[in-house]
Each structure stands twice: as structure tokens, then as C-alpha cells.
Design a protein around this motif. Structure first.
Motif, PDB file in Angstrom:
ATOM      1  N   PHE A   1       0.835  -1.205   0.000  1.00 17.88           N
ATOM      2  CA  PHE A   1       0.000   0.000   0.000  1.00 17.88           C
ATOM      3  C   PHE A   1       0.873   1.259   0.000  1.00 17.88           C
ATOM      4  O   PHE A   1       0.590   2.225  -0.724  1.00 17.88           O
ATOM      5  N   ILE A   2       1.924   1.240   0.805  1.00 11.93           N
ATOM      6  CA  ILE A   2       2.838   2.387   0.863  1.00 11.93           C
ATOM      7  C   ILE A   2       3.487   2.632  -0.498  1.00 11.93           C
ATOM      8  O   ILE A   2       3.594   3.771  -0.961  1.00 11.93           O
ATOM      9  N   ALA A   3       3.915   1.528  -1.137  1.00 12.75           N
ATOM     10  CA  ALA A   3       4.550   1.664  -2.457  1.00 12.75           C
ATOM     11  C   ALA A   3       3.548   2.178  -3.484  1.00 12.75           C
ATOM     12  O   ALA A   3       3.881   3.016  -4.339  1.00 12.75           O
ATOM     13  N   TRP A   4       2.295   1.695  -3.408  1.00 12.40           N
ATOM     14  CA  TRP A   4       1.274   2.114  -4.361  1.00 12.40           C
ATOM     15  C   TRP A   4       0.934   3.591  -4.191  1.00 12.40           C
ATOM     16  O   TRP A   4       0.726   4.311  -5.157  1.00 12.40           O
ATOM     17  N   ARG A   5       0.898   4.052  -2.942  1.00 14.51           N
ATOM     18  CA  ARG A   5       0.578   5.449  -2.654  1.00 14.51           C
ATOM     19  C   ARG A   5       1.793   6.372  -2.755  1.00 14.51           C
ATOM     20  O   ARG A   5       1.661   7.590  -2.621  1.00 14.51           O
ATOM     21  N   HIS A   6       2.958   5.764  -3.010  1.00 10.04           N
ATOM     22  CA  HIS A   6       4.208   6.535  -3.084  1.00 10.04           C
ATOM     23  C   HIS A   6       4.440   7.351  -1.815  1.00 10.04           C
ATOM     24  O   HIS A   6       4.938   8.482  -1.857  1.00 10.04           O
ATOM     25  N   ALA A   7       4.066   6.760  -0.666  1.00  8.94           N
ATOM     26  CA  ALA A   7       4.249   7.441   0.615  1.00  8.94           C
ATOM     27  C   ALA A   7       5.714   7.458   1.041  1.00  8.94           C
ATOM     28  O   ALA A   7       6.131   8.309   1.823  1.00  8.94           O
ATOM     29  N   LEU A   8       6.482   6.498   0.531  1.00  9.87           N
ATOM     30  CA  LEU A   8       7.909   6.451   0.819  1.00  9.87           C
ATOM     31  C   LEU A   8       8.675   6.554  -0.491  1.00  9.87           C
ATOM     32  O   LEU A   8       8.146   6.273  -1.572  1.00  9.87           O
ATOM     33  N   SER A   9       9.920   6.917  -0.379  1.00  5.97           N
ATOM     34  CA  SER A   9      10.766   6.980  -1.571  1.00  5.97           C
ATOM     35  C   SER A   9      11.076   5.560  -2.042  1.00  5.97           C
ATOM     36  O   SER A   9      10.993   4.603  -1.256  1.00  5.97           O
ATOM     37  N   PRO A  10      11.446   5.391  -3.322  1.00  5.23           N
ATOM     38  CA  PRO A  10      11.830   4.053  -3.794  1.00  5.23           C
ATOM     39  C   PRO A  10      12.971   3.453  -2.972  1.00  5.23           C
ATOM     40  O   PRO A  10      13.009   2.240  -2.757  1.00  5.23           O
ATOM     41  N   ARG A  11      13.871   4.314  -2.515  1.00  2.00           N
ATOM     42  CA  ARG A  11      14.984   3.824  -1.694  1.00  2.00           C
ATOM     43  C   ARG A  11      14.466   3.233  -0.383  1.00  2.00           C
ATOM     44  O   ARG A  11      14.911   2.154   0.049  1.00  2.00           O
ATOM     45  N   GLN A  12      13.529   3.906   0.249  1.00  2.00           N
ATOM     46  CA  GLN A  12      12.962   3.398   1.501  1.00  2.00           C
ATOM     47  C   GLN A  12      12.171   2.119   1.269  1.00  2.00           C
ATOM     48  O   GLN A  12      12.189   1.198   2.093  1.00  2.00           O
ATOM     49  N   THR A  13      11.480   2.063   0.132  1.00  2.00           N
ATOM     50  CA  THR A  13      10.753   0.833  -0.215  1.00  2.00           C
ATOM     51  C   THR A  13      11.720  -0.319  -0.414  1.00  2.00           C
ATOM     52  O   THR A  13      11.447  -1.453   0.000  1.00  2.00           O
ATOM     53  N   ALA A  14      12.854  -0.053  -1.063  1.00  2.00           N
ATOM     54  CA  ALA A  14      13.872  -1.087  -1.266  1.00  2.00           C
ATOM     55  C   ALA A  14      14.412  -1.578   0.073  1.00  2.00           C
ATOM     56  O   ALA A  14      14.630  -2.782   0.266  1.00  2.00           O
ATOM     57  N   TRP A  15      14.632  -0.654   1.005  1.00  2.00           N
ATOM     58  CA  TRP A  15      15.076  -1.043   2.343  1.00  2.00           C
ATOM     59  C   TRP A  15      14.033  -1.917   3.032  1.00  2.00           C
ATOM     60  O   TRP A  15      14.363  -2.919   3.680  1.00  2.00           O
ATOM     61  N   LEU A  16      12.778  -1.538   2.906  1.00  2.00           N
ATOM     62  CA  LEU A  16      11.702  -2.335   3.502  1.00  2.00           C
ATOM     63  C   LEU A  16      11.685  -3.751   2.930  1.00  2.00           C
ATOM     64  O   LEU A  16      11.521  -4.727   3.664  1.00  2.00           O
ATOM     65  N   ALA A  17      11.825  -3.847   1.609  1.00  2.00           N
ATOM     66  CA  ALA A  17      11.813  -5.164   0.962  1.00  2.00           C
ATOM     67  C   ALA A  17      13.011  -6.001   1.399  1.00  2.00           C
ATOM     68  O   ALA A  17      12.891  -7.221   1.609  1.00  2.00           O
ATOM     69  N   ALA A  18      14.174  -5.349   1.521  1.00  2.00           N
ATOM     70  CA  ALA A  18      15.395  -6.069   1.881  1.00  2.00           C
ATOM     71  C   ALA A  18      15.371  -6.523   3.340  1.00  2.00           C
ATOM     72  O   ALA A  18      15.713  -7.664   3.661  1.00  2.00           O
ATOM     73  N   VAL A  19      14.962  -5.613   4.229  1.00  2.00           N
ATOM     74  CA  VAL A  19      14.981  -5.922   5.660  1.00  2.00           C
ATOM     75  C   VAL A  19      13.715  -6.661   6.085  1.00  2.00           C
ATOM     76  O   VAL A  19      13.744  -7.498   6.990  1.00  2.00           O
ATOM     77  N   GLY A  20      12.603  -6.370   5.412  1.00  2.00           N
ATOM     78  CA  GLY A  20      11.326  -6.968   5.802  1.00  2.00           C
ATOM     79  C   GLY A  20      11.299  -8.476   5.715  1.00  2.00           C
ATOM     80  O   GLY A  20      10.551  -9.129   6.460  1.00  2.00           O
ATOM     81  N   PHE A  21      12.113  -9.056   4.837  1.00  2.00           N
ATOM     82  CA  PHE A  21      12.104 -10.513   4.684  1.00  2.00           C
ATOM     83  C   PHE A  21      12.624 -11.213   5.933  1.00  2.00           C
ATOM     84  O   PHE A  21      12.396 -12.415   6.111  1.00  2.00           O
ATOM     85  N   VAL A  22      13.304 -10.474   6.802  1.00  2.00           N
ATOM     86  CA  VAL A  22      13.793 -11.073   8.045  1.00  2.00           C
ATOM     87  C   VAL A  22      12.629 -11.634   8.869  1.00  2.00           C
ATOM     88  O   VAL A  22      12.749 -12.699   9.486  1.00  2.00           O
ATOM     89  N   ILE A  23      11.492 -10.939   8.859  1.00  2.00           N
ATOM     90  CA  ILE A  23      10.352 -11.353   9.690  1.00  2.00           C
ATOM     91  C   ILE A  23       9.769 -12.690   9.227  1.00  2.00           C
ATOM     92  O   ILE A  23       9.638 -13.620  10.041  1.00  2.00           O
TER      93      ILE A  23
END
Length: 258
Positions: free
Chosen positions: A227-249
């Protein structure tokens, strides 16, 4: 060593060997060697598929119950998705990031205490239960690939900021393409995980089931990310960080619910 583990070991060696052509290409700047890596990855996938089949014969069901088996199944799904989306990227470079991840997951599967245990006999196999588990693990593989793509994005951005324009830079996909790819992979994972969770309603799985709780938690995490990526609420860089770190969970949740 049993035949299934021999096949898995051969697969691990193949994925490790697949990194070599890419590393040589980095040194020489000649990326025409990419076909050698693709063939090596394909060989690893064949051994990997054989290992899962043989393991299934041993336990008498789809091998998705122990952490070791789950790691192998997710790794297999990652490679499958790699081949399916390979035409979207420079295949050699995506493989250079994917192959070590898969080999590491195999190595961890071997190294875990009590790796590849025997399963309790199942009087009857419920196809819906097996489909539910398989879809969830393939969804996790899509999230893993989003993690790999996120790392590629962050690497590309680092090169741009530091003006490190070289052989590897030219082989990375355009940074805008990587940002879109992360969104697509997260969406794919969400669709697969949603289908898996929908099956639980047919199975009347108790809402207090720990596996179900963590699965919904992972779904919520990636739903928010999408949803954040679709709404462009974060920068692409922050989205990339979320994708990279989020997989830890979801990765850690494998130990918590198995």
C-alpha cells in the motif's frame, strides 16, 4: 548419505558454481558468459527438484514440515521464480544475487540440529492442506526475491551517488525498473499468500493457531508495504530497504511456528 541429500548437495555445488561466471564477467567486463551461469543454475534446479521428489518419497508426503525441508522448498521456489522473471532482468546479474542466497539456504538446512527428520505417518493426505502450505511457501519465495531486488536497487543507487560507473553498473537494470520490480514481487507474494490464507477458511483452522497468526502477521506487513509503495508514501529507496529488511520477519517466523 541418502539419495535425496546427495541430490541436494549436488544442487548446492551447482548454485555455488553459478556465481563463478558472473564474477569472471565482473573482472573482464564480458557478460556474454551469462549463458554458462544460466545453464548451471538450471542444472542446480534439476538436482533441487530431484532432491525434493526423493525426500517426498521418503516421508510419504510433500516435504514441508521441518524447518530444513521448508528452507529447501522456499529455495526451490526462489529459483523457479528466478527463471520465470529472468527475462525481465539481466539474467546473469540476477542469478549472481540469487544463487548465493539459495546455496546459503541449502547450507543452513543441512546445518540445523536434527536436519531432515522423519515424519509421522499420515493416514490420509488432504490436498487442500498441502496446497495451502505450498502457496504460502511460494509466497515467501516471492518476498525473498523482492529482498534480492531491493539489494540490487540499493547497490545501483550507491553506484549512482558515488559516481562509480563501471562494468557492474552497466549490467544492473535501470533503477526505476528495479523499483517497479519490487512492487510486482511484493504483489505476487501477497496474491499467493492471500490464496493460501483463504484456503484456511475452508479447512476451519482455529484463529488461535500459531502458524495462522504469524502468516496473517506476514500478510499484514507486506500489505502495508504494498500500500505504501502504491501510494508513493515512501521513496523508492525506503521501499527497497523495507523489501530487503522486511524478509527477516517471515524468515524468522519459520522457526517460531515449526
Amino acid at each position: 548419505m541418502t539419495p535425496d541429500r546427495i541430490a541436494l548437495l549436488l544442487s548446492t555445488f551447482a548454485f555455488l558454481a553459478a556465481v563463478v561466471p558472473a564474477l569472471r564477467a565482473l573482472q573482464t567486463g564480458d557478460w556474454r558468459r551469462g549463458m554458462a551461469q544460466k545453464l548451471t543454475m538450471a542444472l542446480g534446479f534439476v538436482f533441487q527438484t530431484g532432491a525434493i521428489y526423493l525426500r517426498g518419497q521418503v516421508v510419504g508426503q510433500c516435504p514441508m514440515k521441518s524447518v530444513s525441508d521448508i528452507l529447501v522448498f522456499i529455495a526451490w521456489s526462489v529459483v523457479l521464480l528466478y527463471f520465470l522473471v529472468g527475462t525481465t532482468y539481466r539474467v546473469s546479474l540476477l542469478g549472481m544475487f540469487t544463487a548465493p542466497l539459495v546455496a546459503a539456504m541449502h547450507g543452513l538446512a543441512f546445518a540445523l540440529p536434527g536436519a531432515f527428520p522423519d515424519y509421522a505417518a499420515k493416514p490420509k493426505i488432504d490436498a487442500w492442506v498441502e496446497l495451502h502450505a505450498a502457496l504460502a511457501l511460494v509466497a515467501y519465495a516471492a518476498f525473498a526475491l523482492a529482498c534480492v531486488t531491493g539489494v540490487m536497487y540499493l547497490l545501483q543507487e550507491r553506484f549512482l551517488k558515488r559516481h562509480l560507473i563501471g562494468g557492474l553498473f552497466y549490467q544492473l537494470p535501470p533503477i526505476q525498473g528495479l523499483a517497479k520490480a519490487i512492487q510486482r514481487q511484493v504483489l505476487l507474494g501477497l496474491i499467493l499468500l492471500s490464496a493460501s490464507l483463504a484456503i484456511t477458511f475452508k479447512l476451519d483452522t482455529p484463529i488461535t493457531n500459531p502458524k495462522l497468526i504469524f502468516a496473517w502477521g506476514v500478510w499484514g506487513l507486506y500489505a502495508v508495504m504494498g500500500f505504501i509503495a502504491w501510494r508513493h508514501a515512501l521513496s523508492p529507496r525506503q521501499t527497497a530497504w523495507l523489501a530487503a529488511v522486511g524478509f527477516v520477519i517471515p524468515f524468522i517466523s519459520l522457526w517460531l511456528v515449526t
